[in-house]
Design a protein around this motif. Structure first.
Motif, short mmCIF file in Angstrom:
data_model
loop_
_atom_site.label_atom_id
_atom_site.label_comp_id
_atom_site.label_asym_id
_atom_site.label_seq_id
_atom_site.Cartn_x
_atom_site.Cartn_y
_atom_site.Cartn_z
N GLU A 102 -120.28 19.46 -52.51
CA GLU A 102 -121.48 18.67 -52.79
C GLU A 102 -122.23 18.34 -51.51
N LYS A 103 -121.50 18.04 -50.45
CA LYS A 103 -122.16 17.79 -49.16
C LYS A 103 -122.89 19.04 -48.67
N ARG A 104 -122.24 20.18 -48.76
CA ARG A 104 -122.85 21.43 -48.30
C ARG A 104 -124.12 21.74 -49.07
N ARG A 105 -124.08 21.56 -50.37
CA ARG A 105 -125.26 21.88 -51.19
C ARG A 105 -126.40 20.91 -50.92
N PHE A 106 -126.08 19.64 -50.72
CA PHE A 106 -127.11 18.66 -50.40
C PHE A 106 -127.77 18.99 -49.08
N VAL A 107 -126.97 19.26 -48.06
CA VAL A 107 -127.51 19.60 -46.74
C VAL A 107 -128.33 20.88 -46.82
N ALA A 108 -127.84 21.87 -47.53
CA ALA A 108 -128.56 23.14 -47.64
C ALA A 108 -129.93 22.95 -48.29
N ALA A 109 -129.99 22.10 -49.31
CA ALA A 109 -131.27 21.84 -49.98
C ALA A 109 -132.23 21.12 -49.03
N LEU A 110 -131.72 20.16 -48.27
CA LEU A 110 -132.55 19.48 -47.27
C LEU A 110 -133.12 20.48 -46.27
N LEU A 111 -132.28 21.36 -45.77
CA LEU A 111 -132.72 22.33 -44.77
C LEU A 111 -133.76 23.29 -45.34
N GLU A 112 -133.62 23.66 -46.61
CA GLU A 112 -134.60 24.55 -47.22
C GLU A 112 -135.94 23.83 -47.40
N LEU A 113 -135.92 22.57 -47.81
CA LEU A 113 -137.19 21.83 -47.91
C LEU A 113 -137.85 21.71 -46.55
N LYS A 114 -137.04 21.51 -45.52
CA LYS A 114 -137.59 21.43 -44.17
C LYS A 114 -138.20 22.76 -43.75
N ARG A 115 -137.48 23.83 -44.00
CA ARG A 115 -137.96 25.16 -43.61
C ARG A 115 -139.28 25.50 -44.27
N SER A 116 -139.43 25.09 -45.53
CA SER A 116 -140.64 25.42 -46.30
C SER A 116 -141.82 24.53 -45.97
N GLY A 117 -141.59 23.43 -45.25
CA GLY A 117 -142.66 22.49 -44.95
C GLY A 117 -142.80 21.37 -45.95
N ARG A 118 -142.08 21.45 -47.06
CA ARG A 118 -142.22 20.43 -48.10
C ARG A 118 -141.63 19.10 -47.66
N TYR A 119 -140.59 19.16 -46.85
CA TYR A 119 -139.95 17.92 -46.40
C TYR A 119 -140.93 17.06 -45.61
N ASP A 120 -141.65 17.67 -44.69
CA ASP A 120 -142.52 16.89 -43.82
C ASP A 120 -143.68 16.23 -44.57
#
Length: 273
Positions: free
Chosen positions: A14-32
């Motif tokens: 669950e930790k890995r999947r949460f972190v991976a989703a965060l990193l993908e949102l960051k990569r796509s620009g949606r996080y910012d």
């Protein structure tokens, strides 16, 4: 149904999947985009003008909607992901598993606050800070700097016991549950945690630090606990109040929801306890 779990009970997967989703949102620009929204409202929310996300009765429903939008963004990457919450009354040490290299990483260097371990460290290249408060482009923290302590369960109980949601002047000088939870008065819950983490969490661009979401998921949980304890005490103000969001008034930036529509979280998610 999404179930928000205590971060301390997450499995390694669950930790890995949460972190991976965060990193993908960051990569796509949606996080910012989420960081920018929060920073814009911190700047515009003042005690003596229109205020929505902070220093106001709508602090809690505004952040509930903000977290819902973010959780949906995570789930667009991985449908199995839910926002965990951080119970800082229990996991109150810099050595808590929350700060381990396999999850959020630890505190920053003493000389500049730079986080050096975990998936959000600058050295990974995966977490550049785009919404900046200064020229530095790396995530910063200063956990517990200056001897500051996180709120205790007794502090939380003292706030949960308050029977009135909010009251005039409906800002950082108000008495009542909302403002004591937000932390402008009394034992200081929400604000103190931001300062304890330090670095970006002590700024308007606090969502730059992923712990923002876990902190606010717990604030949201505390609101739900207060609602259960005080079923006869609802959101205030009800109507006709200048500069703040009344019960049935729409909230920026969405303009399609009201505090009344967000009083019950159970159509969207539940908590594990």
């Amino acid at each position: 149904m999404t179930v928000r779990k205590n971060q301390a009970s997450l499995t390694a997967g669950e930790k890995r999947r949460f972190v991976a989703a965060l990193l993908e949102l960051k990569r796509s620009g949606r996080y910012d985009a989420f960081v920018s929204t929060h920073n814009d409202f911190i700047v515009s929310d003042t005690d003596h003008g229109p205020r929505t996300g902070h220093r106001s009765p709508s602090f809690l429903p505004w952040h509930r909607r903000f977290l819902l939008e973010f959780e949906r963004a995570l789930q667009s990457v991985d449908a199995s992901v839910a926002l965990p919450y951080w119970d800082w009354t229990t996991d109150s040490s810099v050595r808590s598993s929350l700060w381990a290299p396999d999850f959020l990483g630890g505190s920053g260097r003493s000389r500049d606050g730079r986080v050096t371990d975990g998936p959000f460290a600058a050295s990974t290249g995966d977490w550049p800070i785009a919404v900046r408060v200064d020229e530095r482009t790396y995530l910063r923290r200063a956990l517990g700097a200056g001897g500051l302590r996180l709120p205790t369960r007794a502090d939380v109980e003292s706030v949960l016991s308050m029977p009135t949601y909010d009251m005039p002047p409906w800002n950082s000088g108000s008495d009542g549950f909302r403002n004591h939870l937000e932390g402008w008065r009394g034992v200081n819950l929400h604000n103190r945690v931001h300062v304890w983490v330090g670095g970006h969490m002590a700024t308007g661009a606090s969502p730059n630090d992923p712990v923002f979401w876990l902190h606010h998921a717990y604030i949201d949980k505390l609101w739900s606990e207060w609602q259960r304890r005080h079923p006869g005490s609802g959101y205030l103000p009800a109507t006709g109040t200048p500069d703040v969001v009344d019960l049935d008034e729409t909230m920026r930036p969405w303009h399609d929801t009201t505090p009344a529509a967000l009083l019950d979280h159970t159509p969207h998610y539940t908590f594990d306890a």
